[in-house]
Design an enzyme around this catalytic site. Structure first.
Site, PDB file in Angstrom:
ATOM      1  N   LYS A  11     -28.103  -0.549 -14.079  1.00 24.96           N
ATOM      2  CA  LYS A  11     -27.606   0.830 -14.023  1.00 24.96           C
ATOM      3  C   LYS A  11     -28.787   1.798 -13.894  1.00 24.96           C
ATOM      4  O   LYS A  11     -29.798   1.436 -13.303  1.00 24.96           O
ATOM      5  CB  LYS A  11     -26.709   1.114 -15.241  1.00 24.96           C
ATOM      6  CG  LYS A  11     -25.609   0.047 -15.377  1.00 24.96           C
ATOM      7  CD  LYS A  11     -24.518   0.394 -16.346  1.00 24.96           C
ATOM      8  CE  LYS A  11     -23.487  -0.720 -16.352  1.00 24.96           C
ATOM      9  NZ  LYS A  11     -22.347  -0.452 -17.220  1.00 24.96           N
ATOM     10  N   HIS A  98     -18.465   0.047  -8.089  1.00 23.98           N
ATOM     11  CA  HIS A  98     -18.470  -0.062  -9.552  1.00 23.98           C
ATOM     12  C   HIS A  98     -17.620   1.070 -10.128  1.00 23.98           C
ATOM     13  O   HIS A  98     -17.615   2.182  -9.593  1.00 23.98           O
ATOM     14  CB  HIS A  98     -19.915   0.018 -10.067  1.00 23.98           C
ATOM     15  CG  HIS A  98     -20.039  -0.338 -11.514  1.00 23.98           C
ATOM     16  ND1 HIS A  98     -19.659   0.528 -12.515  1.00 23.98           N
ATOM     17  CD2 HIS A  98     -20.453  -1.469 -12.129  1.00 23.98           C
ATOM     18  CE1 HIS A  98     -19.840  -0.070 -13.696  1.00 23.98           C
ATOM     19  NE2 HIS A  98     -20.329  -1.290 -13.485  1.00 23.98           N
ATOM     20  N   GLU A 153     -13.852  -6.161 -13.515  1.00 25.07           N
ATOM     21  CA  GLU A 153     -14.401  -5.445 -14.672  1.00 25.07           C
ATOM     22  C   GLU A 153     -13.354  -4.477 -15.234  1.00 25.07           C
ATOM     23  O   GLU A 153     -13.215  -3.349 -14.738  1.00 25.07           O
ATOM     24  CB  GLU A 153     -15.643  -4.655 -14.260  1.00 25.07           C
ATOM     25  CG  GLU A 153     -16.769  -5.509 -13.744  1.00 25.07           C
ATOM     26  CD  GLU A 153     -18.121  -4.827 -13.920  1.00 25.07           C
ATOM     27  OE1 GLU A 153     -18.991  -5.417 -14.567  1.00 25.07           O
ATOM     28  OE2 GLU A 153     -18.280  -3.700 -13.443  1.00 25.07           O
ATOM     29  N   GLY A 159     -19.258  -1.644 -21.367  1.00 26.17           N
ATOM     30  CA  GLY A 159     -20.114  -0.942 -22.326  1.00 26.17           C
ATOM     31  C   GLY A 159     -19.489  -0.714 -23.690  1.00 26.17           C
ATOM     32  O   GLY A 159     -20.024   0.047 -24.496  1.00 26.17           O
TER      33      GLY A 159
HETATM   34  P1  PGA Z   1     -21.687  -3.982 -19.742  1.00 27.56           P
HETATM   35  O1  PGA Z   1     -21.539  -3.413 -18.254  1.00 27.56           O
HETATM   36  O2  PGA Z   1     -22.161  -5.402 -19.645  1.00 27.56           O
HETATM   37  O3  PGA Z   1     -22.735  -3.087 -20.367  1.00 27.56           O
HETATM   38  O4  PGA Z   1     -20.371  -3.870 -20.402  1.00 27.56           O
HETATM   39  C1  PGA Z   1     -21.024  -4.226 -17.239  1.00 27.56           C
HETATM   40  C2  PGA Z   1     -20.984  -3.445 -15.953  1.00 27.56           C
HETATM   41  O5  PGA Z   1     -20.707  -2.243 -15.986  1.00 27.56           O
HETATM   42  O6  PGA Z   1     -21.238  -3.995 -14.868  1.00 27.56           O
END
Ligand code: PGA
Length: 227
Positions: A11, A98, A153, A159
């Site tokens: 990110k 995303h 996802e 997150g």
């Molecule tokens: P995370 O994010 O592993 O921090 O939950 C995954 C993503 O957004 O690809």
């Protein structure tokens, strides 16, 4: 034995210096990915694509590099955009659609579709993120003629520290394959070294897209080893 993809999504994190330190920790760990059935892809910010590629080469890591986004436009008067043609010099993959881009930057399925076209045009493999089956159905006409990776996802899991259940993620990945054919289908959302195996052991899950836990090199190594 199925191939497992572990994709790091850094990110909007890390300076060049911090990325160098991350790669140094990987080097110090003496990582050897003996299992040829694991593909590791690091997706840093655009500013780190070049550095990441150099580190992978100099450390002889069996990692590949991906971008986190790609412009929907060809080259030209699009200030601030980075085109597929430019990314192709530095990466083999591009994350597209995303949910953070769909939510924060108003990326619609139509825009996602244009980005997929650009990825195919410049021979980048798109890592397409979806959070529901409608988004998968909208992809069907797009992806008939190219290699792709899909990452399921769910929004609540990103997150949050609360991943989806492996059973539900497996069901979604199965559904993705029933719509799109035999594509690699990954799970993403609060994956860490302690829960990765719960996902990769499921029949239809071919790996994970990892956000927060990929920022710490030791945690990420744990994910690779445990996957
Ligand atoms: P995370 O994010 O592993 O921090 O939950 C995954 C993503 O957004 O690809």
């Amino acid at each position: 034995m199925k191939k497992i993809f572990i994709i790091a999504n850094w990110k909007s994190n890390k300076t060049i210096k911090e990325a160098d330190a991350w790669f140094l920790s990987i080097q110090d760990s003496g990582l050897r990915i003996e299992n040829v059935n694991k593909e590791i892809i690091i997706c840093p910010s655009f500013t780190l694509l070049s550095e990441g590629g150099l580190k992978v080469k100099s450390q002889e890591l069996r990692f590949k590099i991906g971008a986190q986004n790609i412009s929907q436009y060809e080259e030209g008067a699009y200030t601030g955009e980075v085109s597929g043609r430019q990314i192709k010099e530095l990466a083999e993959f591009a994350v597209i659609g995303h949910s953070e881009r769909r939510d924060n930057f108003a990326e619609t399925d139509k825009i996602v579709g244009k980005k997929i076209d650009q990825a195919f045009k410049y021979e980048l493999i798109p890592i397409i993120c979806i959070s529901n089956i409608e988004q998968v159905k909208n992809l069907k006409s797009k992806i008939s003629n190219g290699k792709i990776i899909i990452a399921y996802e769910p929004l609540f899991a990103i997150g949050s520290g609360s991943p989806d259940t492996p059973e539900n993620a497996d069901r979604m990945c199965q559904e993705i394959k029933s719509i799109l054919g035999e594509v690699p289908a990954l799970y993403g959302g609060s994956v860490n070294k302690d829960n990765i195996k719960n996902f990769t052991k499921m029949l239809n899950i071919d790996g994970a897209l990892v956000g927060k836990a990929s920022l710490d090199p030791l945690e990420f190594l744990g994910i690779i080893n445990n996957a």
